[in-house]
Design an enzyme around this catalytic site. Sequence first.
Site, PDB file in Angstrom:
ATOM      1  CG  HIS A   1      -5.120   3.329   4.984  1.00 40.26           C
ATOM      2  ND1 HIS A   1      -4.382   3.017   6.102  1.00 40.26           N
ATOM      3  CD2 HIS A   1      -4.564   4.448   4.478  1.00 40.26           C
ATOM      4  CE1 HIS A   1      -3.421   3.911   6.261  1.00 40.26           C
ATOM      5  NE2 HIS A   1      -3.497   4.785   5.280  1.00 40.26           N
TER       6      HIS A   1
ATOM      7  CG  HIS B   1      -3.856   8.725   1.743  1.00 41.09           C
ATOM      8  ND1 HIS B   1      -3.862   9.463   2.917  1.00 41.09           N
ATOM      9  CD2 HIS B   1      -3.244   7.563   2.040  1.00 41.09           C
ATOM     10  CE1 HIS B   1      -3.255   8.765   3.880  1.00 41.09           C
ATOM     11  NE2 HIS B   1      -2.873   7.606   3.373  1.00 41.09           N
ATOM     12  CG  LEU B   2     -10.516   9.723  -1.593  1.00 35.51           C
ATOM     13  CD1 LEU B   2     -12.007   9.881  -1.304  1.00 35.51           C
ATOM     14  CD2 LEU B   2     -10.320   8.984  -2.912  1.00 35.51           C
ATOM     15  NE  ARG B   3      -2.210  12.175  -1.555  1.00 32.74           N
ATOM     16  CZ  ARG B   3      -1.653  11.575  -0.503  1.00 32.74           C
ATOM     17  NH1 ARG B   3      -2.048  11.877   0.723  1.00 32.74           N
ATOM     18  NH2 ARG B   3      -0.687  10.700  -0.659  1.00 32.74           N
TER      19      ARG B   3
ATOM     20  CG  ASN C   1      -2.932  12.364   5.018  1.00 32.01           C
ATOM     21  OD1 ASN C   1      -3.947  11.956   4.466  1.00 32.01           O
ATOM     22  ND2 ASN C   1      -1.730  11.943   4.702  1.00 32.01           N
TER      23      ASN C   1
ATOM     24  CG  HIS D   1      -0.036   1.232   7.091  1.00 32.03           C
ATOM     25  ND1 HIS D   1       0.592   1.428   8.297  1.00 32.03           N
ATOM     26  CD2 HIS D   1      -0.412   2.456   6.655  1.00 32.03           C
ATOM     27  CE1 HIS D   1       0.597   2.721   8.559  1.00 32.03           C
ATOM     28  NE2 HIS D   1      -0.004   3.366   7.591  1.00 32.03           N
TER      29      HIS D   1
ATOM     30  CG  ASN E   1       5.177   5.837   6.695  1.00 33.45           C
ATOM     31  OD1 ASN E   1       5.041   4.862   7.425  1.00 33.45           O
ATOM     32  ND2 ASN E   1       5.259   7.071   7.169  1.00 33.45           N
TER      33      ASN E   1
ATOM     34  CG  ASP F   1      -1.267   3.633   2.840  1.00 38.28           C
ATOM     35  OD1 ASP F   1      -1.793   4.764   2.713  1.00 38.28           O
ATOM     36  OD2 ASP F   1      -0.180   3.461   3.424  1.00 38.28           O
TER      37      ASP F   1
ATOM     38  CG  HIS G   1       2.668  11.082  -3.392  1.00 43.77           C
ATOM     39  ND1 HIS G   1       2.390  12.061  -2.460  1.00 43.77           N
ATOM     40  CD2 HIS G   1       2.845   9.943  -2.695  1.00 43.77           C
ATOM     41  CE1 HIS G   1       2.406  11.518  -1.245  1.00 43.77           C
ATOM     42  NE2 HIS G   1       2.675  10.235  -1.355  1.00 43.77           N
TER      43      HIS G   1
HETATM   44 ZN   LIG Z   1      -0.068   5.365   7.396  1.00 37.41          ZN
END
Ligand SMILES: [Zn+2]
Length: 428
Positions: free
Chosen positions: A56, A58-60, A90, A230, A276, A303, A307
Site C-alpha cells: 500500500h 501512494h507514489l502520486r 488514485n 489499513h 484515513n 499507506d 502530500h
Molecule cells: Zn485507504
Amino acid sequence: MAKFLLRGPRPAGGDPTDLLLADGRIAEVGVGLSAAGAQVIDAAGLIALPGLVDLHTHLREPGREDAETVESGTRAAALGGFTAVHAMANTSPVADTAGVVEQVWRLGREHGYADVRPVGAVTAGLAGEQLAELGAMAECAAAVRVFSDDGFCVSDALLMRRALEYVKAFDGVIAQHAQEPRLTEGAQMNEGEISGVLGLAGWPAVAEEAIIARDCLLAAHVGSRLHICHVSTAGSVELIRTAKRKGWDVTAEVTPHHLLLTDELVASYDPIYKVNPPLRTAADVAALRAGLADGTIDAVATDHAPHADEDKDCEWSAAAMGMLGLETALSIIQQVMVDDGLLDWAGVADRMSVRPARIGRVDGHGRSLAPGSPANLVLYDPAAGWTVTTDALASRSRNTPYRGRTMPGKVYATFLRGRPTVLDGKLA
Ligand SMILES: [Zn+2]
C-alpha cells in the site's frame, strides 16, 4: 556483475552467518565463506531480512509529481528496506486502464529503486459505478493482481460481489478500503471521547467494521480472495479473526501509524495527524498489535501518502488525509512489536515480506534467505538509533508525524537482485 559477501549478519534474527550474493541471487549461505573479487560488507550485529514488500504505497505519479514520483517514492522505499511496492491507483489519471498501469510499471522499470507493482482501480475513475477494465489490466505487461479503489470504498454490494467474482479468473485480489460512506460523511476524526471534547465530526468504528463484515461474507459466498486495507479498530480485528477461523480467504494489513499513534494527538489540531482511517484509541492500538502478533493481521503496509505542503499546512478541516510511511516503517515495527516482545525478527520477515509478497503475488520477493533465492534483502541495524529530520527524507513531501522523534534502529543496506540500492544507510 558485482559480487557481495555479507559477513556475519543474522538472517531473520537467527545465528550469524555469511551470505554471498552473485548474479542477482543468493549464491551461498554459511559460516566463513570466501569469494575472490567480492566486495566484503561487515554485517556483524545486523539483522538480514528478505526485502520488504509494501502492499500500500501512494507514489502520486502520474498527476501529482509535486508530492511524489515513482523515482522519489521508490528511493524512500529503498531507504526503508523495501524491494517491492504496490502503487495505489488514485493517480491522475486514475490507474483504471491497461494504458495507465503499464505507464506506472514502465516508470518503475526505468527509474525504480524498488520493483513497482501497479494496483488497478476496481471501478472506472474510482467512481464506484461500473467495473474498470480488470481483465485488461491483469493481462497487460504490468500483470496487475491487486485491485483497489483505495481512498474510496467500493460501497455498492453488487459491484463488490462482481469484482470479487471477476478477479478469480486471474488469481487477483480485491483490496478494500473499508469505509461506509454514509456513516462517515464529513467525518474528521475517530468518533469517541476525544471527538466529543474537540467538537470534530466523528468517524465511527462501525463504519469500517460494517464493510469488513459484509465483504468477508461476500468473499466467502463467491469463493474469492479479499484483502482488507489499513485495519484500524479492535472490532475489525475480531471480525477478521472470525473469518479466518471459518477458513475464508481473507487477509488484512495494518499501518505502522495505527500501531503507534492514538486519537489523543488530534487535540493538537495539527493536520499531520489527519489520516484515513483516523487514528483510534489506545485500546484499538493494543488490539491491532495483538492481531499482528498472532497473525490475524497478515501484513504491515505503510499507506505512504505524500502530500504537498499546501495540502497539509492548513486548518484541520481543510487538510488532506495521509502521512509518509516508507522510511520509518521498519523502525516503528521494531519499537512497537520487536522491542516489546510481541514479534521476533522471523515474524517481522513474515509480516513485512513473505505474506505481503504472497498476497500481491509478487514473484521473486518474500523468499527465504537461502541459496538460489533472488538477492532481494535488507540489512538492518537494530541498535543504530537516529532522529527523523524532514531534510534527510528522500520523499518529495514532508508530512511525517515523526519529525524530531528518535527511532531505535536503521536500515544499513538494501539489495535489489544483488545490487545495492542503499549502502551504509545512504542511497547507492
Ligand atoms: Zn485507504
